[in-house]
Design a protein around this motif. Sequence first.
Motif, PDB file in Angstrom:
ATOM      1  N   GLU A   1      40.421  42.870  28.774  1.00 42.21           N
ATOM      2  CA  GLU A   1      39.682  41.723  28.269  1.00 42.21           C
ATOM      3  C   GLU A   1      38.950  42.077  26.977  1.00 42.21           C
TER       4      GLU A   1
ATOM      5  N   GLU B   1      47.585  35.886  41.941  1.00 41.63           N
ATOM      6  CA  GLU B   1      46.401  36.616  42.377  1.00 41.63           C
ATOM      7  C   GLU B   1      46.727  38.105  42.505  1.00 41.63           C
TER       8      GLU B   1
ATOM      9  N   THR C   1      38.275  44.360  33.041  1.00 46.87           N
ATOM     10  CA  THR C   1      37.120  43.790  32.361  1.00 46.87           C
ATOM     11  C   THR C   1      35.936  44.700  32.626  1.00 46.87           C
TER      12      THR C   1
ATOM     13  N   MET D   1      40.560  37.398  41.066  1.00 47.47           N
ATOM     14  CA  MET D   1      40.101  37.764  39.724  1.00 47.47           C
ATOM     15  C   MET D   1      40.771  36.835  38.711  1.00 47.47           C
ATOM     16  N   LYS D   2      39.970  36.004  38.071  1.00 48.92           N
ATOM     17  CA  LYS D   2      40.540  34.963  37.213  1.00 48.92           C
ATOM     18  C   LYS D   2      41.283  35.541  36.012  1.00 48.92           C
ATOM     19  N   GLN D   3      40.828  36.697  35.497  1.00 54.15           N
ATOM     20  CA  GLN D   3      41.518  37.278  34.340  1.00 54.15           C
ATOM     21  C   GLN D   3      42.933  37.700  34.709  1.00 54.15           C
TER      22      GLN D   3
ATOM     23  N   VAL E   1      44.818  36.454  37.078  1.00 56.82           N
ATOM     24  CA  VAL E   1      45.622  35.246  37.261  1.00 56.82           C
ATOM     25  C   VAL E   1      46.037  34.666  35.911  1.00 56.82           C
ATOM     26  N   ALA E   2      45.100  34.666  34.944  1.00 59.23           N
ATOM     27  CA  ALA E   2      45.398  34.112  33.627  1.00 59.23           C
ATOM     28  C   ALA E   2      46.485  34.910  32.910  1.00 59.23           C
TER      29      ALA E   2
END
Length: 367
Positions: free
Chosen positions: A62, A11, A105, A1-3, A5-6
Amino acid sequence: MKQFVAVYGAEPEGVWAAPGRVNLIGEHTDYNDGFVLPFALPQRTVVGASRVDTPEWTVWSEQTGERITFDLSEHVAGWAAYVAGVVWVLREAGFDVPGARMALTSDVPLGAGLSSSAALESSVLTALADLGGLDLPVDERPALAQRAENDYAGMPCGIMDQSASIRCRAGHALFLDCRTLEVEHIPFDVAAAGLAVLVIDTKAPHRHVTGEYAARRTTCEEAAHALGIPALRDATLAMVADLADPVQQRRARHVVTEDQRVLDTVALLRDGRVREIGPLMTASHASMRDDFEITVPEVDTAVEAALSAGAYGARMTGGGFGGCVLALVDADATNKVTSAVTDAFAACGYTPPEPFVAIPGPGATRL
């Protein structure tokens, strides 16, 4: 999930999702021990999560861009109350809930009566149950999520929303007896019948916690008490006619007739007679408008315009005072009905509505 990680630089251990819902029929019957028939939407709240070694929880959204950390030593407010409420209710039930970092999100519309709150609670509950290896059967989860919303977030909802978000199956509506919590998955393949369920977000914001929803629930409970029965599930129209208070009489009449409309809808769907549920949907809306008094001009306009454009039935869905309308239409008539509703809104000076076709999806799951 990129959010995830950001936000957290690593991860997540896993990613979970839970859907919003629409209620095909059966409004304000759940807290009266009655019957409901929701189905899950494709729109979902997704949570990436990982355990931490300390008894604290961090959640990032998000939608708001906020990151909030809590340990339950103080009450959490705002959108994070739905997350904290899940942690709280699991701990109250005796579960050893792991500390966690979460990133959220969602594409479930907010304030549209599509149960964005239940989707949030259900996704977080599913994630924490998996992360902690909790011995928590799926059929027991909706009641915990409901308690989180009732007792922690302060919204006196029934159990329908959480049941739909957790227990629904793709291609089916969830026939739920809110007294026994027994469920039956009713096939609801509208596409095979050449039909579509058009959801029209009227953009009229609904606000349940302002007191109107709670007032309806209180009146129903008072009516049941006046009739000497456990809940309005046990009332008949003849009993309702004997109520001295005219407001109680109207509210109770809606519940009694709405329960019967759910049963009639289920019977038709079992026989594959999907088109024939349309008049029941429309009758449900009239009852919500006239007896339960929870509609607003935007939703009434949407229903009238959809019916005028050829919908087989149309009704408001959700707790009321705004939100969405469902219209059962021919699959090739969605654009026609959408245009009719949009034109009617423009003529009234309302905010343009946002329509989409709803396809019954699955309940909460690990992705």
